[in-house]
Design a protein around this motif. Structure first.
Motif, short mmCIF file in Angstrom:
data_model
loop_
_atom_site.label_atom_id
_atom_site.label_comp_id
_atom_site.label_asym_id
_atom_site.label_seq_id
_atom_site.Cartn_x
_atom_site.Cartn_y
_atom_site.Cartn_z
N PHE A 42 -22.35 -20.97 -10.11
CA PHE A 42 -22.66 -19.71 -9.48
C PHE A 42 -21.65 -18.85 -9.04
CE2 PHE A 42 -25.35 -17.13 -6.72
CZ PHE A 42 -26.45 -16.85 -7.38
N ALA A 43 -20.97 -18.09 -10.07
CA ALA A 43 -20.12 -17.37 -9.85
C ALA A 43 -20.61 -15.93 -9.32
CB ALA A 43 -19.18 -16.84 -11.19
N ALA A 44 -20.49 -15.79 -7.86
CA ALA A 44 -21.06 -14.64 -7.39
C ALA A 44 -20.07 -14.07 -6.27
CB ALA A 44 -22.51 -15.28 -6.56
N ARG A 45 -20.70 -12.91 -5.86
CA ARG A 45 -19.80 -12.13 -4.61
C ARG A 45 -20.76 -11.26 -4.04
NH1 ARG A 45 -14.30 -9.81 -4.66
NH2 ARG A 45 -14.08 -7.85 -3.43
N ALA A 46 -20.33 -11.22 -2.71
CA ALA A 46 -20.84 -10.51 -1.79
C ALA A 46 -20.02 -9.66 -0.93
CB ALA A 46 -21.98 -11.12 -0.70
N VAL A 57 -24.58 -3.95 1.28
CA VAL A 57 -24.28 -5.20 0.95
C VAL A 57 -24.09 -4.97 -0.54
CG1 VAL A 57 -24.43 -7.65 0.86
CG2 VAL A 57 -25.28 -6.56 2.85
N GLN A 58 -22.97 -5.26 -1.27
CA GLN A 58 -22.82 -5.02 -2.74
C GLN A 58 -22.79 -6.48 -3.35
OE1 GLN A 58 -19.13 -3.14 -4.40
NE2 GLN A 58 -20.32 -2.36 -5.75
N TYR A 59 -23.86 -6.74 -3.87
CA TYR A 59 -23.90 -8.09 -4.71
C TYR A 59 -23.67 -8.36 -6.27
CZ TYR A 59 -26.78 -9.87 -0.59
OH TYR A 59 -26.93 -10.18 0.75
N GLU A 60 -23.02 -9.27 -6.53
CA GLU A 60 -22.76 -9.70 -7.96
C GLU A 60 -23.01 -11.11 -8.03
OE1 GLU A 60 -18.99 -9.70 -10.97
OE2 GLU A 60 -18.98 -8.07 -9.40
N TYR A 61 -24.08 -11.36 -9.18
CA TYR A 61 -24.30 -12.91 -9.34
C TYR A 61 -24.94 -12.98 -10.59
CZ TYR A 61 -28.25 -10.72 -6.96
OH TYR A 61 -29.26 -9.52 -6.67
N PRO A 62 -25.01 -14.23 -11.18
CA PRO A 62 -25.35 -14.38 -12.62
C PRO A 62 -27.04 -13.92 -12.69
CG PRO A 62 -24.24 -16.48 -11.99
CD PRO A 62 -24.51 -15.40 -10.89
N SER A 63 -27.84 -14.71 -11.87
CA SER A 63 -29.46 -14.38 -11.97
C SER A 63 -29.80 -15.24 -10.79
CB SER A 63 -29.94 -14.92 -13.03
OG SER A 63 -29.92 -16.17 -13.17
N LEU A 64 -30.95 -14.72 -10.09
CA LEU A 64 -31.51 -15.40 -8.93
C LEU A 64 -32.96 -15.15 -9.09
CD1 LEU A 64 -31.65 -13.59 -6.18
CD2 LEU A 64 -29.42 -14.36 -6.05
N VAL A 118 -38.32 -11.67 -4.49
CA VAL A 118 -37.25 -10.83 -5.48
C VAL A 118 -36.54 -11.30 -6.45
CG1 VAL A 118 -35.15 -9.32 -5.23
CG2 VAL A 118 -36.77 -9.38 -3.19
N CYS A 119 -36.62 -11.02 -7.72
CA CYS A 119 -36.23 -11.58 -8.83
C CYS A 119 -34.94 -10.56 -9.44
CB CYS A 119 -37.04 -12.12 -9.94
SG CYS A 119 -38.30 -13.33 -9.30
N HIS A 120 -33.92 -11.18 -9.68
CA HIS A 120 -32.93 -10.26 -10.48
C HIS A 120 -32.01 -11.06 -11.49
CE1 HIS A 120 -29.52 -7.20 -9.57
NE2 HIS A 120 -29.87 -6.92 -10.77
N HIS A 121 -32.24 -10.45 -12.56
CA HIS A 121 -31.56 -11.09 -13.79
C HIS A 121 -30.46 -10.27 -14.51
CE1 HIS A 121 -34.09 -15.00 -13.62
NE2 HIS A 121 -34.57 -14.15 -12.86
N ALA A 122 -29.61 -10.86 -15.11
CA ALA A 122 -28.45 -9.91 -15.95
C ALA A 122 -29.27 -9.89 -17.21
CB ALA A 122 -27.31 -10.83 -16.21
N THR A 123 -29.09 -8.74 -17.82
CA THR A 123 -29.89 -8.47 -19.06
C THR A 123 -29.17 -9.15 -20.16
OG1 THR A 123 -28.25 -6.47 -19.53
CG2 THR A 123 -30.68 -6.23 -18.47
N GLU A 124 -27.78 -9.49 -20.18
CA GLU A 124 -27.34 -10.57 -21.20
C GLU A 124 -26.67 -11.77 -20.36
OE1 GLU A 124 -24.54 -8.57 -24.13
OE2 GLU A 124 -25.26 -6.70 -22.71
N ALA A 128 -23.16 -11.16 -18.72
CA ALA A 128 -23.00 -10.32 -17.60
C ALA A 128 -23.38 -10.53 -16.26
CB ALA A 128 -23.81 -8.93 -18.22
N GLN A 129 -23.23 -9.90 -15.45
CA GLN A 129 -23.59 -10.37 -14.09
C GLN A 129 -24.90 -9.24 -13.60
OE1 GLN A 129 -22.43 -13.38 -13.34
NE2 GLN A 129 -21.22 -12.86 -11.54
N ALA A 130 -25.71 -9.66 -12.90
CA ALA A 130 -26.73 -8.69 -11.90
C ALA A 130 -25.98 -8.15 -10.86
CB ALA A 130 -27.98 -9.39 -11.73
N THR A 131 -25.97 -6.86 -10.84
CA THR A 131 -25.52 -6.18 -9.76
C THR A 131 -26.40 -5.33 -8.79
OG1 THR A 131 -24.67 -4.40 -10.99
CG2 THR A 131 -23.16 -6.56 -10.69
N SER A 132 -26.25 -5.25 -7.44
CA SER A 132 -26.97 -4.30 -6.73
C SER A 132 -26.27 -4.00 -5.65
CB SER A 132 -28.31 -4.92 -6.14
OG SER A 132 -27.97 -6.05 -5.48
N ILE A 133 -26.78 -3.05 -4.77
CA ILE A 133 -26.13 -2.53 -3.60
C ILE A 133 -27.50 -2.46 -2.53
CG2 ILE A 133 -24.87 -0.65 -2.18
CD1 ILE A 133 -23.77 0.37 -4.92
N ILE A 134 -27.35 -3.18 -1.49
CA ILE A 134 -28.47 -3.40 -0.47
C ILE A 134 -28.08 -2.55 0.72
CG2 ILE A 134 -29.96 -5.09 0.81
CD1 ILE A 134 -29.91 -5.27 -2.24
#
Length: 344
Positions: A42-46, A57-64, A118-124, A128-134
């Motif tokens: 789980f390569a992720a960053r917050a 909070v800026q998030y980046e993760y594979p999917s969750l 909440v579900c958030h998945h990368a399109t590839e 790719a990573q799924a990213t968001s700003i909370i």
């Protein structure tokens, strides 16, 4: 630079990364139950940025997939709203029986004090990573009727038009370039972000009258100033054009600027002159005629530009350009001298 706290799971071996993320989530004020198909690596960053009344909070993760259950709410009630901008990937948001599919460039909104999914998945998923700003907004900080907010839970809102686009640009700019701001700017930036969020939510409630007058004024002022920045090169830009673009009268536009220690016309002129002043000493633009630089920023008439520039800075545009070149030659000559000295 704005203070920023970062959590990066890649500092650990792949097998330990998901556990680090679960520990992070468990220690937040609104813990969630998390699942992921990438739990083995789980390569992720917050990145967390506190802005006075709000937190980004800026998030980046594979999917969750995340769930906030009633039990978790009872254990910890943070009393804040969550406004999420999806910047990459695709997701779903559901709360109080309402479920929406959220695409990149769209907002969703929910209450951290109520159960939600909440579900958030990368399109590839493989690349790719799924990213968001909370944006975390305390209940007490949002000046809208609490009993009305449930109408927005789990819904989707555009981040590509109107106030939504301006808010999205604000969030992307602040989280993407925190080095461009001072720590002392945090509270003011938080007020701007909260005003924009309040106005966007109020419009989606069809309850703009519920937004305090001063909040609406500041949000509209931010929108107007952003418009002016984007259209400085248009020589026809004037108070009437700005007013028409925002569907208000010129008189209302002038009232909007009454607390800014400047007029609309002066604001436009000063920004244009500042851009010209910067470009005239840019070595990369040295071969461009002065009038070409002036025309790029909305000064089509040479004589008018020269008068305005000298009135503002006490020197002509050409003299300013020449002084910048002289300084550059002095600096370069000193650098050459230092570099030519024998090493110790």
């Amino acid at each position: 630079m704005l203070p920023r706290d970062t959590i990066d799971t890649t500092v650990l071996p792949p097998g330990e990364r998901f556990g680090m993320w679960l520990d992070l989530v468990a220690r937040t004020s609104a813990p969630l139950r998390i699942r992921s198909e990438h739990s083995d690596d789980f390569a992720a960053r917050a990145d967390f940025i506190a802005l006075g009344p709000i937190q980004l909070v800026q998030y980046e993760y594979p999917s969750l997939d995340a769930t906030r259950t009633r039990k978790l709410v009872r254990q910890s009630d943070p009393e804040f709203y969550i406004l999420a901008l999806t910047t990459g990937g695709i997701g779903t948001s559901s709360q109080d029986g309402r479920r929406s599919e959220i695409l990149a460039g769209e907002f969703t909104f929910y209450d951290g004090s109520r159960p939600h999914d909440v579900c958030h998945h990368a399109t590839e998923p493989e690349r790719a990573q799924a990213t968001s700003i909370i944006t975390l907004i305390p209940h007490a900080a949002l000046p809208l009727p609490p009993q009305r907010m449930a109408a927005l839970y789990g819904g989707r809102m555009s981040g590509s038009e109107g106030i939504g686009a301006l808010l999205a640009q604000f969030l992307l700019q602040v989280t993407g370039h925190p080095e461009q701001y001072h720590a002392a700017d945090a509270s003011r930036l938080g007020t701007v972000g909260l005003d924009l969020a309040t106005t966007m939510l109020g419009r989606h409630l069809v309850a703009e009258d519920a937004v305090p007058t001063e909040v609406r004024r500041r949000a509209l002022l931010t929108q107007v100033q952003s418009y002016i920045h984007r259209h400085l090169g248009d020589a026809t830009l004037d108070p009437q054009v700005v007013a028409d673009a925002h569907h208000i009268s010129v008189r209302s536009l002038h009232r909007l600027f009454e607390g800014e220690d400047t007029t609309v016309a002066s604001y436009i002129r000063d920004l244009r002159l500042a851009r010209c002043r910067r470009d005239l000493t840019d070595p990369a633009l040295r071969n461009q005629p002065v009038q070409t630089v002036a025309a790029r920023w909305g000064f089509p008439h040479k004589a008018h530009f020269s008068r305005a520039f000298k009135a503002a800075y006490g020197t002509t545009p050409q003299e300013h350009r020449d002084s910048g070149s002289d300084l550059a030659r002095i600096v370069n000559r000193r650098a050459s001298t230092v570099n030519s000295l024998p090493a110790d």
